[in-house]
Write a protein that holds these residues in place. Sequence first.
Motif, PDB file in Angstrom:
ATOM      1  N   PHE A  54       0.848  -1.184   0.000  1.00  0.00           N
ATOM      2  CA  PHE A  54       0.000   0.000   0.000  1.00  0.00           C
ATOM      3  C   PHE A  54       0.887   1.239   0.000  1.00  0.00           C
ATOM      4  N   ASN A  55       0.482   2.253  -0.772  1.00  0.00           N
ATOM      5  CA  ASN A  55       1.242   3.492  -0.804  1.00  0.00           C
ATOM      6  C   ASN A  55       0.307   4.645  -1.115  1.00  0.00           C
ATOM      7  N   SER A  56       0.740   5.829  -0.725  1.00  0.00           N
ATOM      8  CA  SER A  56      -0.041   7.040  -0.983  1.00  0.00           C
ATOM      9  C   SER A  56       0.886   8.231  -0.848  1.00  0.00           C
ATOM     10  N   GLY A  57       0.373   9.402  -1.194  1.00  0.00           N
ATOM     11  CA  GLY A  57       1.162  10.600  -1.035  1.00  0.00           C
ATOM     12  C   GLY A  57       1.518  10.877   0.402  1.00  0.00           C
ATOM     13  N   CYS A  58       0.548  10.686   1.320  1.00  0.00           N
ATOM     14  CA  CYS A  58       0.816  10.932   2.739  1.00  0.00           C
ATOM     15  C   CYS A  58       1.784   9.904   3.307  1.00  0.00           C
ATOM     16  N   ILE A  59       1.652   8.653   2.866  1.00  0.00           N
ATOM     17  CA  ILE A  59       2.574   7.614   3.347  1.00  0.00           C
ATOM     18  C   ILE A  59       3.987   7.921   2.875  1.00  0.00           C
ATOM     19  N   ALA A  60       4.121   8.305   1.607  1.00  0.00           N
ATOM     20  CA  ALA A  60       5.442   8.607   1.061  1.00  0.00           C
ATOM     21  C   ALA A  60       6.069   9.805   1.757  1.00  0.00           C
ATOM     22  N   ALA A  61       5.220  10.753   2.204  1.00  0.00           N
ATOM     23  CA  ALA A  61       5.731  11.951   2.868  1.00  0.00           C
ATOM     24  C   ALA A  61       5.937  11.753   4.358  1.00  0.00           C
ATOM     25  N   GLY A  62       5.641  10.576   4.871  1.00  0.00           N
ATOM     26  CA  GLY A  62       5.799  10.321   6.293  1.00  0.00           C
ATOM     27  C   GLY A  62       4.691  10.915   7.141  1.00  0.00           C
ATOM     28  N   GLN A  63       3.574  11.339   6.506  1.00  0.00           N
ATOM     29  CA  GLN A  63       2.457  11.931   7.236  1.00  0.00           C
ATOM     30  C   GLN A  63       1.339  10.930   7.498  1.00  0.00           C
ATOM     31  N   ALA A  64       1.570   9.686   7.120  1.00  0.00           N
ATOM     32  CA  ALA A  64       0.650   8.592   7.433  1.00  0.00           C
ATOM     33  C   ALA A  64       1.471   7.308   7.474  1.00  0.00           C
ATOM     34  N   THR A  65       1.029   6.361   8.270  1.00  0.00           N
ATOM     35  CA  THR A  65       1.731   5.077   8.379  1.00  0.00           C
ATOM     36  C   THR A  65       0.749   3.941   8.153  1.00  0.00           C
ATOM     37  N   ILE A  66       1.286   2.781   7.772  1.00  0.00           N
ATOM     38  CA  ILE A  66       0.485   1.565   7.660  1.00  0.00           C
ATOM     39  C   ILE A  66       1.192   0.449   8.408  1.00  0.00           C
ATOM     40  N   ASN A  67       0.415  -0.428   9.020  1.00  0.00           N
ATOM     41  CA  ASN A  67       0.961  -1.541   9.795  1.00  0.00           C
ATOM     42  C   ASN A  67       0.045  -2.761   9.645  1.00  0.00           C
ATOM     43  N   PRO A  68       0.545  -3.861   9.036  1.00  0.00           N
ATOM     44  CA  PRO A  68       1.907  -4.064   8.536  1.00  0.00           C
ATOM     45  C   PRO A  68       2.152  -3.308   7.241  1.00  0.00           C
ATOM     46  N   ALA A  69       3.441  -3.070   6.963  1.00  0.00           N
ATOM     47  CA  ALA A  69       3.792  -2.275   5.791  1.00  0.00           C
ATOM     48  C   ALA A  69       3.438  -3.001   4.500  1.00  0.00           C
TER      49      ALA A  69
ATOM     50  N   TYR B  40      -4.210   1.807   8.559  1.00  0.00           N
ATOM     51  CA  TYR B  40      -3.740   3.126   8.122  1.00  0.00           C
ATOM     52  C   TYR B  40      -3.910   4.097   9.275  1.00  0.00           C
ATOM     53  N   THR B  41      -2.858   4.852   9.620  1.00  0.00           N
ATOM     54  CA  THR B  41      -2.910   5.840  10.692  1.00  0.00           C
ATOM     55  C   THR B  41      -2.501   7.195  10.149  1.00  0.00           C
ATOM     56  N   ALA B  42      -3.409   8.154  10.285  1.00  0.00           N
ATOM     57  CA  ALA B  42      -3.083   9.520   9.877  1.00  0.00           C
ATOM     58  C   ALA B  42      -2.121  10.116  10.898  1.00  0.00           C
ATOM     59  N   ALA B  43      -1.021  10.671  10.411  1.00  0.00           N
ATOM     60  CA  ALA B  43       0.009  11.213  11.301  1.00  0.00           C
ATOM     61  C   ALA B  43       0.465  12.572  10.799  1.00  0.00           C
ATOM     62  N   GLY B  44      -0.497  13.513  10.704  1.00  0.00           N
ATOM     63  CA  GLY B  44      -0.178  14.851  10.224  1.00  0.00           C
ATOM     64  C   GLY B  44      -0.769  15.161   8.883  1.00  0.00           C
ATOM     65  N   CYS B  45      -1.295  14.157   8.197  1.00  0.00           N
ATOM     66  CA  CYS B  45      -1.895  14.357   6.888  1.00  0.00           C
ATOM     67  C   CYS B  45      -3.345  14.802   7.058  1.00  0.00           C
ATOM     68  N   SER B  46      -3.851  15.611   6.142  1.00  0.00           N
ATOM     69  CA  SER B  46      -5.255  16.015   6.154  1.00  0.00           C
ATOM     70  C   SER B  46      -5.744  16.123   4.725  1.00  0.00           C
ATOM     71  N   GLY B  47      -7.074  16.151   4.578  1.00  0.00           N
ATOM     72  CA  GLY B  47      -7.658  16.185   3.248  1.00  0.00           C
ATOM     73  C   GLY B  47      -7.797  14.790   2.684  1.00  0.00           C
ATOM     74  N   ASN B  48      -7.784  14.692   1.353  1.00  0.00           N
ATOM     75  CA  ASN B  48      -7.950  13.401   0.685  1.00  0.00           C
ATOM     76  C   ASN B  48      -6.591  12.802   0.348  1.00  0.00           C
ATOM     77  N   ASP B  49      -6.388  11.567   0.792  1.00  0.00           N
ATOM     78  CA  ASP B  49      -5.138  10.847   0.513  1.00  0.00           C
ATOM     79  C   ASP B  49      -5.460   9.678  -0.400  1.00  0.00           C
ATOM     80  N   ASN B  50      -4.978   9.728  -1.633  1.00  0.00           N
ATOM     81  CA  ASN B  50      -5.236   8.662  -2.607  1.00  0.00           C
ATOM     82  C   ASN B  50      -4.272   7.501  -2.371  1.00  0.00           C
ATOM     83  N   VAL B  51      -4.837   6.333  -2.078  1.00  0.00           N
ATOM     84  CA  VAL B  51      -4.056   5.147  -1.721  1.00  0.00           C
ATOM     85  C   VAL B  51      -4.073   4.155  -2.876  1.00  0.00           C
ATOM     86  N   THR B  52      -2.921   3.544  -3.140  1.00  0.00           N
ATOM     87  CA  THR B  52      -2.794   2.510  -4.166  1.00  0.00           C
ATOM     88  C   THR B  52      -2.331   1.214  -3.513  1.00  0.00           C
TER      89      THR B  52
END
Length: 728
Positions: free
Chosen positions: A194-209, A222-234
């Motif tokens: 799984f990946n997204s803009g927020c994950i790549a920027a370190g503003q969201a995490t996923i567990n397990p990766a 998925y845990t929001a960690a500073g990200c806001s708005g719409n995060d497109n996940v692939t």
Amino acid sequence: MINRGATLISRMAVLFAVLFTFTACGGGGGGGDTFFQGDNTELKLTLYDPQGIETKTVTTSSPGTVRVKVKDNGSNVVVSATTTIGTLFPASGTALTNGSGIATFQLEAGAEKGAGTITATATTQDGALTGTLGFQIGESGLRLGYFDDNGAFIENQIMIEPQTTLSAGGNAQLSVVVLTSGGERVTTAEEVRFNSGCIAAGQATINPANPKSANGVASTLYTAAGCSGNDNVTASLVGASAQAFGTVSIASPQANAVNFISATPQLIVLRGTGGGSRDETSDVIFKVVDGTGAPLQGTLVNFSLSTEVGGLSLSKTSALSDGEGQVTVTVSSGDIATTVRVIATVNSGGETVATASDLLTVTTGLPDQNSISLAVADSFIVENGMTTDGLTRTLTVSMADKFNNPVIDGTAAVFTTEYGAIVGSCTTVDGTCSVEWRSQAPRYPTLTGSTYVVSADNDAGIRCPSHSGPPIPCYEDLGYTRGGRSTILVHAIGEESFIDSNGNGVMDEAEKDQFENLPEAFLDNNEDGYYTPALPTCIANPNSKQCIAGQEETFIDFNNNQVYDLNDDPAVYNGLLCPPEGDGVWCSRDLVNVRAENIVILSNPYGAGFATILVNGSTIVQSVTSGTGYTAYISDAFNTQPPAGSTITVSTDGDCELTSQGSFTVQNNAKRGAFAIDVRAIEGDIFEAGTLTITLDPTGGAPYAETYSCGRFVNCNEIPTPSECTPP
């Protein structure tokens, strides 16, 4: 070191050679190099699928054939090949070209997926040639998506729970279902990234990766960690081209947030099966905070479950946060094993924010028969255990339930040993616990002592099938009363194993015959797989060797009726996964003892510790003839091989030259029989009498050696007659 005369057993090694011959078969069934494209001046590699079609992909179900073409149709050229992923056969990594200049290798997929490179090299009269081939390991045709509430498959989409806006710092479960090209859930563990803009920027995490699919489903938190708005996940399937997409909406940092704190315990048991350390409920705690992270009191928090299958329920649907911003809700189990999350939702300022708890597991918490095992640390063989007290081995039992989740912490395991002493019980943590076995009396059967024990001193007329001499050393098992072999039994209260054909987590009536029926557990002294005292043949004739060896076996009287029960009147499934409506009809909710066994072997000194016999075919020999193959058997007085890690060396002197392997290391196993090695020697250019010596350096003991004279065969019928045949 002690050197003795020849009284050893040895045995001839057999060398196995596997010849792989492949024929190039280009399209249309043509032979030769019709598949090969190019100017025929290079080393060319081509990959084919099992149907002979050129491909770039290898899967576990579709291995590939790699054909390496040497320029100018060079035949009998050795080609070497290596790969960065997967496995090449032959295992040697080399193959010989045929008359068309083609060498063939087989390529199989392993657990790792992704792109790889095969490199081939060959040396010809024109010099060294090298070629490479890129390829992919992965399943083809796999699909990603999820099933909606109506059972329809939504392809290329990620299931996101909750579907409302997440609070800042909130959690969401992301999951995808992996289907085959035929629309079936995959049975293999497929890795999803799984990946997204927020994950790549370190503003969201996923567990397990990079979660792997179980029953076709791969999930991550998925845990929001500073990200806001719409995060497109692939979501991308590793080793394949399948992808799925989704959007996580996250509240702005100024909005109120609700955060998951804890769930205690995270594993609960099916409704109606609790007791002791087995809980049917879990307390889940959330915390409401404002945009600065300060706790909010008096905020209404609504609760829901990600699934209510089997009657899962919550103690309340909403609660007000306390002075620390916390709210607590209790989850009660249902009667179907599953996983579940609690969703907490807060409405603040016209915006809805939510988060999900960690996974809670609902299961039996009891071990089932096919999920219990017993392991012996270090060597099975306890060096000098027949003569020395206080030598130890650690035994570890591992237990899981029907769904292969570790059993509840505190599950009790009870141990019994045939010989020596063992700590009686332990309780599990994360599904395992360990006890210590110690060498001491008893070391022989109580009633018969050493009378029926097969040994060098008491062979009872037994002869070894491998050779014509006395029983020990011998490669084969020599009988039921085996000296020094101590059976160890571990048992625990659990349930029988069954095949859940429809995957609903319970034993349905249609599955009533798909289970393993368990009699009462017993200590199998003679290792025959039966509780020997109850065998009809032993009741009728207790004097057979099998019956005498098993007459002291004891059973675990689970129902306390003082009779060994086969549990077959009637033979029905016993376990908590028998549904209430089936209890007493086609199955039973009664429990049984699940069990596992293993062996420790008390090694016994014999002479200097062990004995060796050298044999030619089936004949014991006292000397070695040049060019003849022999087998050496090494054992203690009870026909037990040396302890793991012991080394055996074969050496020669004079003009006797060793042509077989000269050094051996004894591996760790509980084999019933002697250790065997292969021995061969030849004479040198000018033969002079010599010797061949076999030396054992046992773990925990002193070196021991046997020496044989080494000669050569002389044919006195040759013309002219050899000088050795002419009397002086």
